[in-house]
Scaffold this motif. Structure first.
Motif, mmCIF file in Angstrom:
data_model
loop_
_atom_site.group_PDB
_atom_site.id
_atom_site.type_symbol
_atom_site.label_atom_id
_atom_site.label_comp_id
_atom_site.label_asym_id
_atom_site.label_seq_id
_atom_site.Cartn_x
_atom_site.Cartn_y
_atom_site.Cartn_z
ATOM 1 N N THR A 1 30.837 77.044 73.918
ATOM 2 C CA THR A 1 29.888 76.236 73.157
ATOM 3 C C THR A 1 30.009 76.460 71.654
ATOM 4 O OG1 THR A 1 28.325 76.209 74.995
ATOM 5 C CG2 THR A 1 27.427 75.787 72.808
ATOM 6 N N LEU A 2 30.171 77.713 71.246
ATOM 7 C CA LEU A 2 30.167 78.041 69.816
ATOM 8 C C LEU A 2 31.540 77.964 69.157
ATOM 9 C CD1 LEU A 2 27.709 81.075 69.929
ATOM 10 C CD2 LEU A 2 27.215 78.720 69.207
ATOM 11 N N VAL A 3 32.607 78.200 69.919
ATOM 12 C CA VAL A 3 33.940 78.285 69.327
ATOM 13 C C VAL A 3 34.823 77.090 69.685
ATOM 14 C CG1 VAL A 3 36.048 79.682 69.188
ATOM 15 C CG2 VAL A 3 33.813 80.805 69.273
ATOM 16 N N ILE A 4 34.897 76.766 70.969
ATOM 17 C CA ILE A 4 35.843 75.740 71.419
ATOM 18 C C ILE A 4 35.275 74.329 71.284
ATOM 19 C CG2 ILE A 4 37.174 74.908 73.392
ATOM 20 C CD1 ILE A 4 37.223 77.887 74.317
ATOM 21 N N ASP A 5 34.051 74.130 71.770
ATOM 22 C CA ASP A 5 33.490 72.775 71.799
ATOM 23 C C ASP A 5 33.309 72.120 70.425
ATOM 24 O OD1 ASP A 5 33.566 72.915 74.515
ATOM 25 O OD2 ASP A 5 31.397 73.069 74.804
ATOM 26 N N PRO A 6 32.986 72.856 69.367
ATOM 27 C CA PRO A 6 32.890 72.181 68.069
ATOM 28 C C PRO A 6 34.239 71.652 67.561
ATOM 29 C CG PRO A 6 31.682 74.252 68.008
ATOM 30 C CD PRO A 6 32.467 74.231 69.296
ATOM 31 N N ALA A 7 35.344 72.240 68.011
ATOM 32 C CA ALA A 7 36.660 71.897 67.467
ATOM 33 C C ALA A 7 37.456 70.907 68.315
ATOM 34 C CB ALA A 7 37.483 73.170 67.278
ATOM 35 N N TRP A 8 37.383 71.014 69.632
ATOM 36 C CA TRP A 8 38.360 70.270 70.430
ATOM 37 C C TRP A 8 38.183 68.753 70.435
ATOM 38 C CZ3 TRP A 8 37.766 67.104 74.554
ATOM 39 C CH2 TRP A 8 36.645 67.237 75.366
ATOM 40 N N PRO A 9 36.988 68.184 70.260
ATOM 41 C CA PRO A 9 36.939 66.715 70.252
ATOM 42 C C PRO A 9 37.805 66.094 69.139
ATOM 43 C CG PRO A 9 34.765 67.572 70.689
ATOM 44 C CD PRO A 9 35.633 68.747 70.303
ATOM 45 N N ARG A 10 37.959 66.797 68.022
ATOM 46 C CA ARG A 10 38.826 66.295 66.950
ATOM 47 C C ARG A 10 40.286 66.685 67.170
ATOM 48 N NH1 ARG A 10 34.697 68.610 64.377
ATOM 49 N NH2 ARG A 10 35.954 70.368 63.733
ATOM 50 N N GLU A 51 37.195 60.506 70.824
ATOM 51 C CA GLU A 51 36.414 61.600 70.236
ATOM 52 C C GLU A 51 34.932 61.484 70.572
ATOM 53 O OE1 GLU A 51 35.337 63.646 65.947
ATOM 54 O OE2 GLU A 51 37.153 62.417 66.076
ATOM 55 N N SER A 52 34.385 60.288 70.603
ATOM 56 C CA SER A 52 32.956 60.138 70.918
ATOM 57 C C SER A 52 32.678 60.525 72.377
ATOM 58 C CB SER A 52 32.458 58.733 70.609
ATOM 59 O OG SER A 52 33.108 57.782 71.409
ATOM 60 N N ALA A 53 33.580 60.213 73.280
ATOM 61 C CA ALA A 53 33.421 60.625 74.680
ATOM 62 C C ALA A 53 33.517 62.144 74.798
ATOM 63 C CB ALA A 53 34.474 59.962 75.558
ATOM 64 N N ALA A 54 34.421 62.733 74.040
ATOM 65 C CA ALA A 54 34.560 64.191 74.046
ATOM 66 C C ALA A 54 33.297 64.852 73.490
ATOM 67 C CB ALA A 54 35.781 64.600 73.238
ATOM 68 N N ARG A 55 32.731 64.296 72.446
ATOM 69 C CA ARG A 55 31.480 64.843 71.876
ATOM 70 C C ARG A 55 30.324 64.722 72.877
ATOM 71 N NH1 ARG A 55 32.430 67.121 67.625
ATOM 72 N NH2 ARG A 55 33.774 66.355 65.983
ATOM 73 N N ARG A 56 30.256 63.606 73.600
ATOM 74 C CA ARG A 56 29.227 63.454 74.634
ATOM 75 C C ARG A 56 29.385 64.536 75.692
ATOM 76 N NH1 ARG A 56 30.275 58.113 74.009
ATOM 77 N NH2 ARG A 56 31.654 58.031 75.813
ATOM 78 N N TRP A 57 30.638 64.799 76.084
ATOM 79 C CA TRP A 57 30.908 65.838 77.085
ATOM 80 C C TRP A 57 30.413 67.191 76.581
ATOM 81 C CZ3 TRP A 57 33.318 70.459 77.668
ATOM 82 C CH2 TRP A 57 33.629 70.864 78.968
ATOM 83 N N THR A 58 30.702 67.516 75.317
ATOM 84 C CA THR A 58 30.283 68.825 74.788
ATOM 85 C C THR A 58 28.761 68.913 74.675
ATOM 86 O OG1 THR A 58 30.563 68.158 72.469
ATOM 87 C CG2 THR A 58 32.450 69.199 73.542
ATOM 88 N N ARG A 59 28.087 67.815 74.302
ATOM 89 C CA ARG A 59 26.619 67.839 74.231
ATOM 90 C C ARG A 59 26.014 68.031 75.621
ATOM 91 N NH1 ARG A 59 27.415 63.741 70.505
ATOM 92 N NH2 ARG A 59 26.893 62.143 72.033
ATOM 93 N N ARG A 60 26.544 67.341 76.601
ATOM 94 C CA ARG A 60 26.039 67.497 77.973
ATOM 95 C C ARG A 60 26.324 68.898 78.509
ATOM 96 N NH1 ARG A 60 28.209 61.612 79.807
ATOM 97 N NH2 ARG A 60 26.523 60.431 78.851
ATOM 98 N N SER A 61 27.447 69.437 78.117
ATOM 99 C CA SER A 61 27.820 70.772 78.566
ATOM 100 C C SER A 61 26.817 71.824 78.107
ATOM 101 C CB SER A 61 29.223 71.124 78.068
ATOM 102 O OG SER A 61 29.624 72.372 78.566
ATOM 103 N N LEU A 62 26.200 71.592 76.973
ATOM 104 C CA LEU A 62 25.162 72.509 76.474
ATOM 105 C C LEU A 62 24.032 72.691 77.483
ATOM 106 C CD1 LEU A 62 24.639 71.429 72.754
ATOM 107 C CD2 LEU A 62 25.250 73.705 73.561
ATOM 108 N N LEU A 63 23.773 71.652 78.255
ATOM 109 C CA LEU A 63 22.670 71.692 79.210
ATOM 110 C C LEU A 63 22.938 72.626 80.386
ATOM 111 C CD1 LEU A 63 21.801 67.890 79.170
ATOM 112 C CD2 LEU A 63 20.615 69.751 77.976
#
Length: 148
Positions: free
Chosen positions: A27-36, A117-129
């Motif tokens: 959540t803190l290291v990988i997810d902020p970077a990989w969608p881009r 990228e927007s689909a990847a960001r949605r995945w990372t936001r949902r993953s937070l849950l």
């Protein structure tokens, strides 16, 4: 309650904390970077292989948790805390297997320039849950350990 049950609960608690740590790292290291930069999560492109951590970590945790439940079944308070941990973990795993794994595999197999990228960001936001479910599991196991 005997020493084997206590050891199993302690090991399950440690493994639950490892899973929380792995989730926080993603959540803190990988997810902020990989969608881009999708190559970060594509082992074939020099990125990480998440399955090399998650498959063994979850498998070992689940085996130890089941063994701890069997070993501590006679203690109602400990059993309840362990069953809460099992249910919260099962909910997280079922959700993961139905949505997160298939979607992650698609991202991992896609050409990096074609990843939305927007689909990847949605995945990372949902993953937070999923993190609150992991925290419920860990706190339930800590409770079981304290009660044991």
């Amino acid at each position: 309650m005997g020493i084997p049950a206590l050891v199993l609960i302690a090991v399950a608690t440690l493994l639950a904390c490892v899973l929380v740590g792995g989730g926080l790292y993603e959540t803190l290291v990988i997810d902020p970077a990989w969608p881009r930069r999708p190559g970060i999560i594509q082992a074939r492109n020099g990125g990480i292989s998440r399955r090399r951590f998650w498959i063994p970590a979850h498998s070992l945790f689940e085996l130890v948790l089941i063994a701890a439940i069997v070993a501590a079944w006679g203690d109602a308070g400990v059993r309840t805390a362990l069953l809460i941990a099992l249910v919260s973990h099962a909910v997280m795993r079922i959700w993961t297997l139905l949505y997160f794994v298939p979607t992650a595999v698609a991202f991992e197999k896609a050409d990096p320039v074609e990843v939305d990228e927007s689909a990847a960001r949605r995945w990372t936001r949902r993953s937070l849950l999923r993190l609150p479910l992991d925290l419920i599991t860990a706190v339930s196991l800590l409770t079981a350990l304290a009660l044991a």
